[in-house]
Design a protein around this motif. Sequence first.
Motif, PDB file in Angstrom:
ATOM      1  N   ALA A   1       2.007  -5.479  46.277  1.00  0.00           N
ATOM      2  CA  ALA A   1       3.371  -5.996  46.335  1.00  0.00           C
ATOM      3  C   ALA A   1       4.233  -5.284  47.372  1.00  0.00           C
ATOM      4  CB  ALA A   1       4.020  -5.889  44.958  1.00  0.00           C
ATOM      5  N   LEU A   2       3.727  -4.194  47.980  1.00  0.00           N
ATOM      6  CA  LEU A   2       4.463  -3.488  49.037  1.00  0.00           C
ATOM      7  C   LEU A   2       3.741  -3.552  50.382  1.00  0.00           C
ATOM      8  CD1 LEU A   2       5.613  -0.288  47.087  1.00  0.00           C
ATOM      9  CD2 LEU A   2       7.036  -2.229  47.780  1.00  0.00           C
ATOM     10  N   GLN A   3       2.590  -4.272  50.441  1.00  0.00           N
ATOM     11  CA  GLN A   3       1.771  -4.297  51.650  1.00  0.00           C
ATOM     12  C   GLN A   3       2.489  -4.999  52.790  1.00  0.00           C
ATOM     13  OE1 GLN A   3       0.156  -7.575  52.497  1.00  0.00           O
ATOM     14  NE2 GLN A   3      -0.441  -6.733  54.500  1.00  0.00           N
ATOM     15  N   LEU A   4       2.452  -4.377  53.970  1.00  0.00           N
ATOM     16  CA  LEU A   4       2.960  -4.978  55.200  1.00  0.00           C
ATOM     17  C   LEU A   4       2.027  -4.599  56.343  1.00  0.00           C
ATOM     18  CD1 LEU A   4       6.823  -4.344  55.011  1.00  0.00           C
ATOM     19  CD2 LEU A   4       5.658  -6.551  54.839  1.00  0.00           C
TER      20      LEU A   4
ATOM     21  N   GLY B   1       9.298 -16.090  53.193  1.00  0.00           N
ATOM     22  CA  GLY B   1       8.494 -15.062  53.844  1.00  0.00           C
ATOM     23  C   GLY B   1       9.326 -13.918  54.382  1.00  0.00           C
ATOM     24  N   ALA B   2      10.442 -14.234  55.065  1.00  0.00           N
ATOM     25  CA  ALA B   2      11.278 -13.174  55.629  1.00  0.00           C
ATOM     26  C   ALA B   2      11.913 -12.332  54.534  1.00  0.00           C
ATOM     27  CB  ALA B   2      12.357 -13.800  56.511  1.00  0.00           C
ATOM     28  N   PHE B   3      12.345 -12.967  53.439  1.00  0.00           N
ATOM     29  CA  PHE B   3      12.969 -12.223  52.347  1.00  0.00           C
ATOM     30  C   PHE B   3      11.981 -11.240  51.722  1.00  0.00           C
ATOM     31  CE2 PHE B   3      14.127 -11.641  47.902  1.00  0.00           C
ATOM     32  CZ  PHE B   3      15.460 -11.295  47.998  1.00  0.00           C
ATOM     33  N   VAL B   4      10.741 -11.669  51.504  1.00  0.00           N
ATOM     34  CA  VAL B   4       9.749 -10.779  50.896  1.00  0.00           C
ATOM     35  C   VAL B   4       9.428  -9.616  51.834  1.00  0.00           C
ATOM     36  CG1 VAL B   4       7.363 -10.631  50.078  1.00  0.00           C
ATOM     37  CG2 VAL B   4       8.799 -12.564  49.400  1.00  0.00           C
ATOM     38  N   VAL B   5       9.313  -9.887  53.130  1.00  0.00           N
ATOM     39  CA  VAL B   5       9.081  -8.789  54.080  1.00  0.00           C
ATOM     40  C   VAL B   5      10.248  -7.812  54.045  1.00  0.00           C
ATOM     41  CG1 VAL B   5       8.876  -8.235  56.539  1.00  0.00           C
ATOM     42  CG2 VAL B   5       7.563 -10.133  55.574  1.00  0.00           C
ATOM     43  N   LEU B   6      11.459  -8.321  53.999  1.00  0.00           N
ATOM     44  CA  LEU B   6      12.644  -7.468  53.954  1.00  0.00           C
ATOM     45  C   LEU B   6      12.656  -6.607  52.686  1.00  0.00           C
ATOM     46  CD1 LEU B   6      15.188  -6.949  55.682  1.00  0.00           C
ATOM     47  CD2 LEU B   6      16.339  -8.731  54.353  1.00  0.00           C
ATOM     48  N   MET B   7      12.310  -7.198  51.548  1.00  0.00           N
ATOM     49  CA  MET B   7      12.283  -6.442  50.291  1.00  0.00           C
ATOM     50  C   MET B   7      11.179  -5.386  50.318  1.00  0.00           C
ATOM     51  SD  MET B   7      14.793  -7.509  48.499  1.00  0.00           S
ATOM     52  CE  MET B   7      15.667  -7.755  50.062  1.00  0.00           C
ATOM     53  N   ARG B   8      10.007  -5.759  50.769  1.00  0.00           N
ATOM     54  CA  ARG B   8       8.912  -4.781  50.799  1.00  0.00           C
ATOM     55  C   ARG B   8       9.249  -3.624  51.740  1.00  0.00           C
ATOM     56  NH1 ARG B   8       3.095  -8.091  50.750  1.00  0.00           N
ATOM     57  NH2 ARG B   8       3.370  -9.063  48.689  1.00  0.00           N
ATOM     58  N   ALA B   9       9.891  -3.939  52.858  1.00  0.00           N
ATOM     59  CA  ALA B   9      10.267  -2.861  53.781  1.00  0.00           C
ATOM     60  C   ALA B   9      11.301  -1.924  53.161  1.00  0.00           C
ATOM     61  CB  ALA B   9      10.800  -3.471  55.076  1.00  0.00           C
ATOM     62  N   ALA B  10      12.084  -2.459  52.202  1.00  0.00           N
ATOM     63  CA  ALA B  10      13.064  -1.625  51.502  1.00  0.00           C
ATOM     64  C   ALA B  10      12.468  -0.933  50.282  1.00  0.00           C
ATOM     65  CB  ALA B  10      14.249  -2.482  51.082  1.00  0.00           C
ATOM     66  N   GLY B  11      11.156  -1.073  50.066  1.00  0.00           N
ATOM     67  CA  GLY B  11      10.498  -0.409  48.947  1.00  0.00           C
ATOM     68  C   GLY B  11      10.574  -1.173  47.646  1.00  0.00           C
TER      69      GLY B  11
ATOM     70  N   TRP C   1       9.554 -19.820  47.289  1.00  0.00           N
ATOM     71  CA  TRP C   1      10.599 -18.878  46.915  1.00  0.00           C
ATOM     72  C   TRP C   1       9.992 -17.494  46.747  1.00  0.00           C
ATOM     73  CZ3 TRP C   1       8.810 -22.857  43.917  1.00  0.00           C
ATOM     74  CH2 TRP C   1       8.197 -22.543  42.699  1.00  0.00           C
ATOM     75  N   ALA C   2      10.768 -16.555  46.305  1.00  0.00           N
ATOM     76  CA  ALA C   2      10.308 -15.166  46.205  1.00  0.00           C
ATOM     77  C   ALA C   2      10.453 -14.680  44.774  1.00  0.00           C
ATOM     78  CB  ALA C   2      11.110 -14.269  47.146  1.00  0.00           C
ATOM     79  N   GLU C   3       9.683 -13.664  44.443  1.00  0.00           N
ATOM     80  CA  GLU C   3       9.857 -12.913  43.206  1.00  0.00           C
ATOM     81  C   GLU C   3       9.905 -11.429  43.560  1.00  0.00           C
ATOM     82  OE1 GLU C   3       7.896 -15.696  39.701  1.00  0.00           O
ATOM     83  OE2 GLU C   3       6.703 -14.084  40.571  1.00  0.00           O
ATOM     84  N   VAL C   4      10.896 -10.752  43.040  1.00  0.00           N
ATOM     85  CA  VAL C   4      11.010  -9.308  43.235  1.00  0.00           C
ATOM     86  C   VAL C   4      10.818  -8.637  41.888  1.00  0.00           C
ATOM     87  CG1 VAL C   4      12.522  -9.541  45.232  1.00  0.00           C
ATOM     88  CG2 VAL C   4      13.524  -9.369  42.949  1.00  0.00           C
ATOM     89  N   TRP C   5      10.289  -7.432  41.938  1.00  0.00           N
ATOM     90  CA  TRP C   5      10.054  -6.691  40.694  1.00  0.00           C
ATOM     91  C   TRP C   5      11.181  -5.680  40.518  1.00  0.00           C
ATOM     92  CZ3 TRP C   5       9.322  -1.809  38.762  1.00  0.00           C
ATOM     93  CH2 TRP C   5       8.743  -1.734  37.485  1.00  0.00           C
ATOM     94  N   LEU C   6      11.874  -5.793  39.386  1.00  0.00           N
ATOM     95  CA  LEU C   6      12.985  -4.901  39.072  1.00  0.00           C
ATOM     96  C   LEU C   6      12.656  -4.126  37.805  1.00  0.00           C
ATOM     97  CD1 LEU C   6      15.996  -7.322  39.708  1.00  0.00           C
ATOM     98  CD2 LEU C   6      15.009  -5.635  41.278  1.00  0.00           C
ATOM     99  N   PRO C   7      13.015  -2.854  37.760  1.00  0.00           N
ATOM    100  CA  PRO C   7      12.725  -2.042  36.567  1.00  0.00           C
ATOM    101  C   PRO C   7      13.304  -2.670  35.302  1.00  0.00           C
ATOM    102  CG  PRO C   7      13.479  -0.665  38.375  1.00  0.00           C
ATOM    103  CD  PRO C   7      13.701  -2.082  38.800  1.00  0.00           C
ATOM    104  N   ARG C   8      12.529  -2.557  34.207  1.00  0.00           N
ATOM    105  CA  ARG C   8      12.884  -3.036  32.872  1.00  0.00           C
ATOM    106  C   ARG C   8      13.012  -4.558  32.782  1.00  0.00           C
ATOM    107  NH1 ARG C   8      15.893   1.253  33.994  1.00  0.00           N
ATOM    108  NH2 ARG C   8      17.696  -0.020  34.555  1.00  0.00           N
ATOM    109  N   ARG C   9      12.852  -5.274  33.885  1.00  0.00           N
ATOM    110  CA  ARG C   9      12.906  -6.733  33.859  1.00  0.00           C
ATOM    111  C   ARG C   9      11.603  -7.370  34.335  1.00  0.00           C
ATOM    112  NH1 ARG C   9      18.113  -8.867  36.886  1.00  0.00           N
ATOM    113  NH2 ARG C   9      17.246 -10.821  36.056  1.00  0.00           N
TER     114      ARG C   9
END
Length: 658
Positions: free
Chosen positions: A344-347, A416-426, A457-465
Amino acid sequence: MAERTPVPLDAPTRRWTLAAGALCLLPLLLTLPPTLSAPIAVGGVLIVALSARGPMPAALRALLALAVLGVMLAQSRFQLGRDTGSALLAAMLALKPAEMTQVRDARSFIGFSLFAPFGTFLLDQGPLPLALGLLGALAALTALQRLAELETGDAAPRALARSLAQVGRLVAIGLPLALAAFWLFPRLAAPMWGVPERALARTGLSDRMSPGDWLDLLPDDTPALRVRFFGAAPPQSAMYWRGPVLWHYDGRTWSRPDWLAAAPVPPPQPGRPRWRYELEVEPTDRRELPALEVPLAAPAGTRFTFGHTLSTLRPLSGLTRWRLESAPPVRFEDKLTPMVLRMALQLPPDYNPRTLALARRWRAEAGDDDAAVVRRALGWFRREFAYSISAPPLGRNAVDEFLFDTRTGYCEHYAGAFVVLMRAAGIPARVVTGYAGGYRNPLGDYWLVRNSDAHAWAEVWLPRRGWVRVDPTAAVAPERIYDTIDDRAPGAEGLLGAGATPLFNLGDWARRAWNDFVLGYDAQRQQRLLRPFGIERLDSGALIALFAAAAALALLWMAWLSARGVREPDPVLRAWHRLERRYRRLGLGREPHEPAGDWVARVAAQRPDLAPALEALSRRFVHWRYAARTPGPAAAREQRELVRLLHAHRPRPTGDRR
C-alpha cells in the motif's frame, strides 16, 4: 444415369438470393466489433459488384480469400475465439457471390448463409439478433423455394405474397416441436464444453488501468448491470459498485498481482443499513463481478479476492443473475500486516519527483494527521482541476504532468494521482475500479448501470478506521459521478433530446423482460416449470419423458398438417389431374401406368366425339412437360394459357346433347 444439366441463374433470382444472404449476414455484422464487420461489409458489396457480369477468375478468388483471412486475423490480433471464427464465417460468406452463376451455386450460398444467424447467437442472444436472424431464415427459405421453381421449370416463379405464405406455413408446422424443445428439453446447469471464449473481450472491468485505457469505455452507454432492490434502494451517492482493487504501480500502469488471488481476505465489519438486491450482469467474458460496497457474502459460483472484491469461478460469457447483500463498513481491515503495508506504500523509483516533493512537504506540515493530508489534496482538486475525457496524453512522469501541468483529466487520472500523492506522504492507499451511480428505470423499478458509469476511486487507510473510500473525481465533477442532473438521462443527448428517454426506458425494460423470460430460463427454472400444477420439482427423467410426449404430439401435428396440406405446386399438373378426375367420372379415367398418348387412344376408341379435343390438350401438355424451354415471360404466358384450356375442357356423358 445421365448427369443433370446445370440450370443457369437468371438476374431476378440472383437478386433474391443475394438479398436473402445479406439478411442472414446482417445480424452477425451488427454483433461483431466494427473493426471486423466494416471491412466485411465493404468487401461483400465490392464482390457483388465485380461478379455481376460473370464469375471471377479462380486465381483472383483465391487471392481475395487469403487477403480476407489475413485482414481478419490481423484485426483480431491473431487470437482465436468466437469473434475470430464468426468473422471468418462472415468473410467467406461475403466472398461466395464471386462464384455464383448457376442454381446449384445459389443453393449452396443460401445453405452457407444460414450458418450466419447461428454464429450470431454465439455472440449475442438478445431479441434484436433473434428477430433479424428469423427474418434472414425466412428470406433464405423463400429464396430456396424460388430456386426450386426455377430449376424444375414447371412453373413461373410465384408472387412474393404466395411464397411468403408457403414459407410461413412451413414454419407453423415446425413451431410446436421447436417450442417443446425450448421449454422441456433438459438443460445443462453449466455452460457447454468446447465452446471457445471470445478472442476480443467485450466491454467490462479489467484488473489493469493505464492512462487512456478507458477512453472507449466512458462514452459507451450500453448496459453493464441491471439491479433490482428488495426494499429501499441506497442513495445514488452510495452506489459504488466495487470491482478489482489495484495495488501495484510501475510508473504508468496500475495492476493487481496474480499471487494476491490466493491471499486471505479479512472481512469488514458491516454497519447499517443492509441492502438486498438481485444483480443482472451483461456478458463480458471476464471474471470480475461488481457488487455494491461492500458485499457481505460470496454467492455460490464466486469467491472473494484480496481487497474484498468478488470474482466468478467461470468467465461471465452469458447473462447471469446473482442475489447479494451489502452494507457500508464500520471498520474495514483496521490492522495491516507488514506485507500489505509495503504494497500500500509501494512507488516506483525515479518517477514523479515534483509529486513526491509536494507530498513530503504536506506530510511535514500536517504532522501525524493523515486526514488533514487527504482534505488538503481534495481541496486542491476542487479549486484548480477540471474534468474532461479529452485530456491530453501524458509522458513518463504522468502524475507530475497531470498535477502540475494539465490539471485536466477523468477518473483514471484523479484516482491514480491521488493514490501516488497519498503513498508519497506515507499514507497507505490503493486504487479501486468499478462503477458509480446508476439510472432508475421507472417502468420496471430497477436501476441500470451503464459502461459509461465505469469509475475509479481511491481508498486510504486511516488508524482505527481501516480502509476509507475517497473519490477525488467527485470533488471536481460530482454530477458526472452520481448522475443527478437531467441531461445525463439515457437518450437525452440524441436528436430528440429528453423526449427520447421514455423510448429508452421502454426499450431497456423490454430487453430486461427478454432476459428474464428467455435468457434467464435455465436448468433451475426448468425444473420448477410445473410448480403451478402442484409438481414442486422435475428431475431429469421426468423432463425427458415430458419432452418425449410433447415431441410425439408435435410430430403427429406436423404429419397431419403436412398430409392435409399436400398440394401439387405446378398449376399445369393440378389442372391436368382435375381433367383426369372428370374423365374418371365417365368411366374413362387414366390408369397410373398409362402414358398420355395411350390414354387418348383408348378414349378415342370408346368415345370418338371426345378424341379431338383431348388429343390437342394431351399434345400441348406433353410438350409443356418434356420439351426444353427457357423460363421467362413467354413461358409464363404459355403456362397460363394451357391451365385455362385444361380448366375449360369438360367432357359430357353419352347422349348429352347440350
